[in-house]
Design a protein around this motif. Structure first.
Motif, PDB file in Angstrom:
ATOM      1  N   SER A  14       0.515  -0.715   0.319  1.00  0.00           N
ATOM      2  CA  SER A  14       0.319  -0.285   0.451  1.00  0.00           C
ATOM      3  C   SER A  14       0.685   1.103   0.085  1.00  0.00           C
ATOM      4  O   SER A  14       2.009   1.576   0.694  1.00  0.00           O
ATOM      5  N   LEU A  16       0.471   3.951   0.621  1.00  0.00           N
ATOM      6  CA  LEU A  16       0.032   5.068   1.940  1.00  0.00           C
ATOM      7  C   LEU A  16       1.155   4.894   2.979  1.00  0.00           C
ATOM      8  O   LEU A  16       1.196   6.380   3.407  1.00  0.00           O
ATOM      9  N   HIS A  39      -1.315  -1.525  -4.271  1.00  0.00           N
ATOM     10  CA  HIS A  39      -2.657  -1.443  -3.644  1.00  0.00           C
ATOM     11  C   HIS A  39      -2.928   0.706  -3.465  1.00  0.00           C
ATOM     12  O   HIS A  39      -1.869   0.939  -2.380  1.00  0.00           O
ATOM     13  N   ASP A  41      -4.963   3.765  -1.682  1.00  0.00           N
ATOM     14  CA  ASP A  41      -6.125   3.884  -0.271  1.00  0.00           C
ATOM     15  C   ASP A  41      -6.483   5.457  -1.317  1.00  0.00           C
ATOM     16  O   ASP A  41      -5.768   7.006  -0.733  1.00  0.00           O
ATOM     17  N   HIS A  72      -8.373   1.471  -3.513  1.00  0.00           N
ATOM     18  CA  HIS A  72      -9.657   1.473  -2.263  1.00  0.00           C
ATOM     19  C   HIS A  72      -9.742   2.710  -2.823  1.00  0.00           C
ATOM     20  O   HIS A  72      -9.538   3.402  -1.846  1.00  0.00           O
ATOM     21  N   PRO A 147     -10.306   1.922   8.850  1.00  0.00           N
ATOM     22  CA  PRO A 147      -9.407   2.200   7.574  1.00  0.00           C
ATOM     23  C   PRO A 147      -9.326   3.530   8.341  1.00  0.00           C
ATOM     24  O   PRO A 147     -10.098   4.708   8.912  1.00  0.00           O
ATOM     25  N   GLY A 148      -8.185   4.666   7.223  1.00  0.00           N
ATOM     26  CA  GLY A 148      -8.015   5.966   7.394  1.00  0.00           C
ATOM     27  C   GLY A 148      -7.013   5.843   7.386  1.00  0.00           C
ATOM     28  O   GLY A 148      -6.363   7.292   7.151  1.00  0.00           O
ATOM     29  N   PHE A 149      -5.646   5.542   8.653  1.00  0.00           N
ATOM     30  CA  PHE A 149      -4.181   5.415   8.613  1.00  0.00           C
ATOM     31  C   PHE A 149      -3.683   3.969   8.744  1.00  0.00           C
ATOM     32  O   PHE A 149      -3.749   2.996   8.522  1.00  0.00           O
ATOM     33  N   GLY A 150      -2.412   3.765   8.245  1.00  0.00           N
ATOM     34  CA  GLY A 150      -1.674   3.265   8.148  1.00  0.00           C
ATOM     35  C   GLY A 150      -1.007   2.540   9.785  1.00  0.00           C
ATOM     36  O   GLY A 150      -1.562   3.445  10.588  1.00  0.00           O
ATOM     37  N   GLY A 151      -0.438   1.808  10.292  1.00  0.00           N
ATOM     38  CA  GLY A 151      -0.028   1.426  11.189  1.00  0.00           C
ATOM     39  C   GLY A 151      -0.147   0.826  12.663  1.00  0.00           C
ATOM     40  O   GLY A 151      -0.878   1.146  13.504  1.00  0.00           O
ATOM     41  N   ASP A 180      -6.781  -6.613   4.803  1.00  0.00           N
ATOM     42  CA  ASP A 180      -5.969  -4.256   4.540  1.00  0.00           C
ATOM     43  C   ASP A 180      -5.841  -4.076   5.964  1.00  0.00           C
ATOM     44  O   ASP A 180      -7.096  -4.052   6.277  1.00  0.00           O
ATOM     45  N   GLY A 181      -4.983  -4.483   6.542  1.00  0.00           N
ATOM     46  CA  GLY A 181      -4.992  -3.331   7.536  1.00  0.00           C
ATOM     47  C   GLY A 181      -4.106  -4.029   8.707  1.00  0.00           C
ATOM     48  O   GLY A 181      -4.362  -5.734   8.734  1.00  0.00           O
ATOM     49  N   GLY A 182      -2.629  -3.969   9.411  1.00  0.00           N
ATOM     50  CA  GLY A 182      -2.228  -4.594  10.301  1.00  0.00           C
ATOM     51  C   GLY A 182      -0.725  -5.637   9.828  1.00  0.00           C
ATOM     52  O   GLY A 182      -1.185  -6.867  10.714  1.00  0.00           O
ATOM     53  N   GLY A 202       0.984  -2.162   4.721  1.00  0.00           N
ATOM     54  CA  GLY A 202       1.462  -0.446   4.022  1.00  0.00           C
ATOM     55  C   GLY A 202       3.007  -0.488   4.243  1.00  0.00           C
ATOM     56  O   GLY A 202       4.483  -0.738   4.582  1.00  0.00           O
ATOM     57  N   SER A 203       2.792  -0.138   6.226  1.00  0.00           N
ATOM     58  CA  SER A 203       3.575   0.343   7.154  1.00  0.00           C
ATOM     59  C   SER A 203       5.026  -0.557   7.092  1.00  0.00           C
ATOM     60  O   SER A 203       5.969  -0.308   7.110  1.00  0.00           O
TER      61      SER A 203
END
Ligand code: DX5
Ligand code: ZN
Length: 223
Positions: A14, A16, A39, A41, A72, A147-151, A180-182, A202-203
């Motif tokens: 991602s 992002l 990906h 965002d 996304h 959703p909204g932020f990475g990390g 998606d996420g973590g 992402g992160s």
């Protein structure tokens, strides 16, 4: 597991979490490191409390890489925006179930534009709500963070949702199930074992050397 042998898990970094001043370089770096998709965002400051990329940024990334672009849309009203992102080069366009009133109509429109049509589910939105649009869904994005932020930390109940979607899909090839996420080297094998086809990260990818991190993820889902 669906018929046809072991599932191949794809990796979708991602952007992002990439350096916003070097997005094209980041796209080229993860392509060279073996990413399967990119990906992207898109956030509107309303559906989620953050603002990111518009179609012109997607078009610039399209020029930098041959990877499929997985867009996304975390926006309040995606219907009027999807064409601009498809024109910019998106290969997958994912809209949030929570943001769309006439979902089957929008999915059909995305497919008519020869793009894969995706539905994203926030953590609190159950897979069962997709019963009547399942056949029209090419891509299911299960959010394992709000959703909204990475990390953010991975939300473990997402694994149950992936299992449910994987069971519903049965022997069918679609929808592709993305998470998606973590996602990192610890959570990736859990997500893959639950039945996911695509891991968005992402992160984890961009907070280190993307080539090393993608290699770690690849090993984590293949051993
Ligand atoms: C979050 C985005 C994700 C984000 C994931 O709202 O949809 O794609 O980039 O970031 P990590 O992998 O850091 O959780
Ligand atoms: Zn995302």
């Amino acid at each position: 597991m669906a018929a046809g042998g072991p599932r191949v898990v794809q990796l979708a970094p991602s952007l992002l979490s990439a350096d916003a001043g070097q997005l094209a370089d980041a796209a080229r770096a993860v392509e060279a490191a073996g990413a399967d998709l990119l990906h992207i965002d898109v956030m509107d400051g309303h559906f989620v409390p953050n603002l990111t990329f518009g179609p012109h940024v997607v078009a610039a990334i399209r020029r930098a890489t041959t990877l499929p672009l997985d867009v996304h849309l975390m926006v309040q009203e995606p219907a009027p925006l999807v064409d601009a992102f498809i024109d910019a080069g998106a290969d997958v366009v994912t809209v949030h179930w929570e943001a769309v009133t006439h979902l089957e109509r929008l999915l059909a429109h995305i497919q008519a534009r020869e793009c894969l049509a995706g539905i994203a589910l926030n953590p609190a939105t159950p897979v069962s709500l997709l019963a009547d649009v399942w056949a029209e869904c090419d891509w299911l994005l299960i959010m394992s963070v709000n959703p909204g932020f990475g990390g953010q930390l991975f939300w473990p109940r997402a694994l149950h949702k992936v299992q449910t979607a994987h069971e519903w899909r049965g022997e069918l090839a679609r929808p592709r199930i993305a998470v998606d996420g973590g996602v990192d080297e610890t959570t990736a094998p859990l997500v893959a074992a639950a039945g996911a086809d695509v891991l968005v990260a992402g992160s984890y990818v961009f907070d280190g050397d993307p080539a090393v991190r993608l290699g770690n993820l690849r090993r984590a889902v293949t051993t």
